[in-house]
Motif scaffolding. Sequence first.
Motif, PDB file in Angstrom:
ATOM      1  N   SER A  49     -33.533   6.238  27.605  1.00  0.00           N
ATOM      2  CA  SER A  49     -32.907   7.309  26.824  1.00  0.00           C
ATOM      3  C   SER A  49     -32.683   8.538  27.694  1.00  0.00           C
ATOM      4  N   TYR A  50     -33.622   8.821  28.593  1.00  0.00           N
ATOM      5  CA  TYR A  50     -33.413   9.904  29.556  1.00  0.00           C
ATOM      6  C   TYR A  50     -32.210   9.590  30.438  1.00  0.00           C
ATOM      7  N   LEU A  51     -32.106   8.335  30.833  1.00  0.00           N
ATOM      8  CA  LEU A  51     -31.000   7.915  31.686  1.00  0.00           C
ATOM      9  C   LEU A  51     -29.665   8.104  30.967  1.00  0.00           C
ATOM     10  N   LEU A  52     -29.601   7.704  29.717  1.00  0.00           N
ATOM     11  CA  LEU A  52     -28.369   7.836  28.937  1.00  0.00           C
ATOM     12  C   LEU A  52     -27.997   9.297  28.717  1.00  0.00           C
ATOM     13  N   LEU A  53     -28.981  10.110  28.375  1.00  0.00           N
ATOM     14  CA  LEU A  53     -28.693  11.537  28.174  1.00  0.00           C
ATOM     15  C   LEU A  53     -28.336  12.220  29.490  1.00  0.00           C
ATOM     16  N   GLY A  54     -28.862  11.690  30.588  1.00  0.00           N
ATOM     17  CA  GLY A  54     -28.475  12.213  31.902  1.00  0.00           C
ATOM     18  C   GLY A  54     -27.003  11.956  32.173  1.00  0.00           C
ATOM     19  N   ILE A  55     -26.521  10.778  31.775  1.00  0.00           N
ATOM     20  CA  ILE A  55     -25.096  10.462  31.920  1.00  0.00           C
ATOM     21  C   ILE A  55     -24.263  11.430  31.080  1.00  0.00           C
ATOM     22  N   TRP A  56     -24.714  11.680  29.866  1.00  0.00           N
ATOM     23  CA  TRP A  56     -23.993  12.590  28.980  1.00  0.00           C
ATOM     24  C   TRP A  56     -23.986  14.021  29.529  1.00  0.00           C
ATOM     25  N   SER A  57     -25.016  14.388  30.272  1.00  0.00           N
ATOM     26  CA  SER A  57     -25.103  15.761  30.811  1.00  0.00           C
ATOM     27  C   SER A  57     -24.085  16.026  31.914  1.00  0.00           C
ATOM     28  N   GLU A  58     -23.589  14.961  32.547  1.00  0.00           N
ATOM     29  CA  GLU A  58     -22.582  15.117  33.607  1.00  0.00           C
ATOM     30  C   GLU A  58     -21.193  15.113  32.982  1.00  0.00           C
ATOM     31  N   LYS A  59     -20.733  16.285  32.572  1.00  0.00           N
ATOM     32  CA  LYS A  59     -19.528  16.424  31.763  1.00  0.00           C
ATOM     33  C   LYS A  59     -18.265  15.861  32.414  1.00  0.00           C
ATOM     34  N   GLU A  60     -18.177  15.949  33.739  1.00  0.00           N
ATOM     35  CA  GLU A  60     -16.965  15.506  34.423  1.00  0.00           C
ATOM     36  C   GLU A  60     -17.056  14.069  34.925  1.00  0.00           C
ATOM     37  N   SER A  61     -18.127  13.403  34.602  1.00  0.00           N
ATOM     38  CA  SER A  61     -18.317  12.048  35.124  1.00  0.00           C
ATOM     39  C   SER A  61     -17.575  11.011  34.291  1.00  0.00           C
ATOM     40  N   ALA A  62     -17.325   9.863  34.909  1.00  0.00           N
ATOM     41  CA  ALA A  62     -16.663   8.767  34.204  1.00  0.00           C
ATOM     42  C   ALA A  62     -17.513   8.283  33.036  1.00  0.00           C
ATOM     43  N   GLY A  63     -18.827   8.230  33.241  1.00  0.00           N
ATOM     44  CA  GLY A  63     -19.719   7.776  32.179  1.00  0.00           C
ATOM     45  C   GLY A  63     -19.634   8.658  30.946  1.00  0.00           C
ATOM     46  N   HIS A  64     -19.604   9.979  31.141  1.00  0.00           N
ATOM     47  CA  HIS A  64     -19.492  10.921  30.028  1.00  0.00           C
ATOM     48  C   HIS A  64     -18.165  10.719  29.298  1.00  0.00           C
ATOM     49  N   LYS A  65     -17.090  10.592  30.058  1.00  0.00           N
ATOM     50  CA  LYS A  65     -15.761  10.433  29.459  1.00  0.00           C
ATOM     51  C   LYS A  65     -15.668   9.138  28.655  1.00  0.00           C
ATOM     52  N   ILE A  66     -16.276   8.080  29.153  1.00  0.00           N
ATOM     53  CA  ILE A  66     -16.256   6.797  28.436  1.00  0.00           C
ATOM     54  C   ILE A  66     -17.048   6.908  27.144  1.00  0.00           C
ATOM     55  N   LEU A  67     -18.211   7.543  27.204  1.00  0.00           N
ATOM     56  CA  LEU A  67     -19.006   7.745  25.994  1.00  0.00           C
ATOM     57  C   LEU A  67     -18.223   8.546  24.962  1.00  0.00           C
ATOM     58  N   ALA A  68     -17.567   9.620  25.402  1.00  0.00           N
ATOM     59  CA  ALA A  68     -16.792  10.467  24.491  1.00  0.00           C
ATOM     60  C   ALA A  68     -15.631   9.699  23.871  1.00  0.00           C
ATOM     61  N   THR A  69     -15.020   8.813  24.638  1.00  0.00           N
ATOM     62  CA  THR A  69     -13.910   8.001  24.136  1.00  0.00           C
ATOM     63  C   THR A  69     -14.329   7.171  22.933  1.00  0.00           C
ATOM     64  N   PHE A  70     -15.576   6.709  22.935  1.00  0.00           N
ATOM     65  CA  PHE A  70     -16.068   5.854  21.857  1.00  0.00           C
ATOM     66  C   PHE A  70     -16.880   6.612  20.809  1.00  0.00           C
ATOM     67  N   GLY A  71     -16.721   7.936  20.778  1.00  0.00           N
ATOM     68  CA  GLY A  71     -17.301   8.714  19.687  1.00  0.00           C
ATOM     69  C   GLY A  71     -18.681   9.280  19.915  1.00  0.00           C
ATOM     70  N   PHE A  72     -19.247   9.093  21.112  1.00  0.00           N
ATOM     71  CA  PHE A  72     -20.543   9.698  21.405  1.00  0.00           C
ATOM     72  C   PHE A  72     -20.317  11.195  21.582  1.00  0.00           C
ATOM     73  N   ASN A  73     -21.176  12.011  20.968  1.00  0.00           N
ATOM     74  CA  ASN A  73     -21.001  13.467  21.039  1.00  0.00           C
ATOM     75  C   ASN A  73     -22.365  14.153  21.111  1.00  0.00           C
ATOM     76  N   ASP A  74     -22.337  15.480  21.083  1.00  0.00           N
ATOM     77  CA  ASP A  74     -23.590  16.239  21.204  1.00  0.00           C
ATOM     78  C   ASP A  74     -24.534  15.967  20.045  1.00  0.00           C
ATOM     79  N   GLU A  75     -23.986  15.722  18.861  1.00  0.00           N
ATOM     80  CA  GLU A  75     -24.836  15.431  17.707  1.00  0.00           C
ATOM     81  C   GLU A  75     -25.588  14.114  17.895  1.00  0.00           C
ATOM     82  N   LYS A  76     -24.881  13.122  18.417  1.00  0.00           N
ATOM     83  CA  LYS A  76     -25.531  11.839  18.668  1.00  0.00           C
ATOM     84  C   LYS A  76     -26.550  11.962  19.797  1.00  0.00           C
ATOM     85  N   ALA A  77     -26.243  12.830  20.765  1.00  0.00           N
ATOM     86  CA  ALA A  77     -27.185  13.068  21.858  1.00  0.00           C
ATOM     87  C   ALA A  77     -28.477  13.688  21.323  1.00  0.00           C
ATOM     88  N   LYS A  78     -28.347  14.614  20.372  1.00  0.00           N
ATOM     89  CA  LYS A  78     -29.524  15.236  19.763  1.00  0.00           C
ATOM     90  C   LYS A  78     -30.324  14.216  18.964  1.00  0.00           C
TER      91      LYS A  78
END
Length: 230
Positions: free
Chosen positions: A186-215
């Motif tokens: 879970s730390y690893l996943l949230l770390g990916i989300w923390s990198e706003k300009e990364s491909a991993g973050h963009k892919i997560l956002a494409t499929f509806g992952f957002n700050d609320e889900k991160a919380k």
Amino acid sequence: MATHRISSLPIAISTSLSLPSKRRDYRLALPFNSLYGTRLLLKPSNLSCFVTKHHSSTTATVSLSLPTAKPERATSEKSPVWSARSIKSFAMAELEARKLKYPNTGTEALLMGILVEGTSHAAKFLRANGITLFKVREETVNLLGKSDMYFFSPEHPPLTEQAQKVLDWAVDEKLKSGESGEITTSYLLLGIWSEKESAGHKILATFGFNDEKAKELAKFLNDDIVLNYK
């Protein structure tokens, strides 16, 4: 019936333990009919066999760690260790990068690694929100393109700068929390989300992952597994 033997194969066994004990030497003789799966014979020989007895207990220390950009922390006893699922997720991330023939292990590969491992709380959280390995892999190719089909990735594709930041973010957050235990996926996943300009973050956002889900995920940071399968 006459017995035929293949020439004996010598085997020497050694350890680095210091206390000597009775020494007996062995040579492995392989009967001809052993090629058909019957038996092996072990008989004494004049070869050296350094098998010794150690009368005190032996302690082995295994360090479960992932690459860090902060060398001084890698040798620190206070640095938290990664969970077995996190270690496996990282290994699967390298494998996914190689499958796609990418030269580096990026945040998108770390995301795929979590999903390939599949048993962690983070992986099940992703699947529960409709984010699957197939979707992530397809979106990765759409976002980053296909690699040269004749390119062969190294056995351990080096981390991109953003992927390295993900690992360091996870360790830093674990230290800040003051919580005991391991660094979960879970730390690893949230770390990916923390990198706003990364491909991993963009892919997560494409499929509806957002700050609320991160919380929502952050409430279970120290849980690496749930018993029910989704």
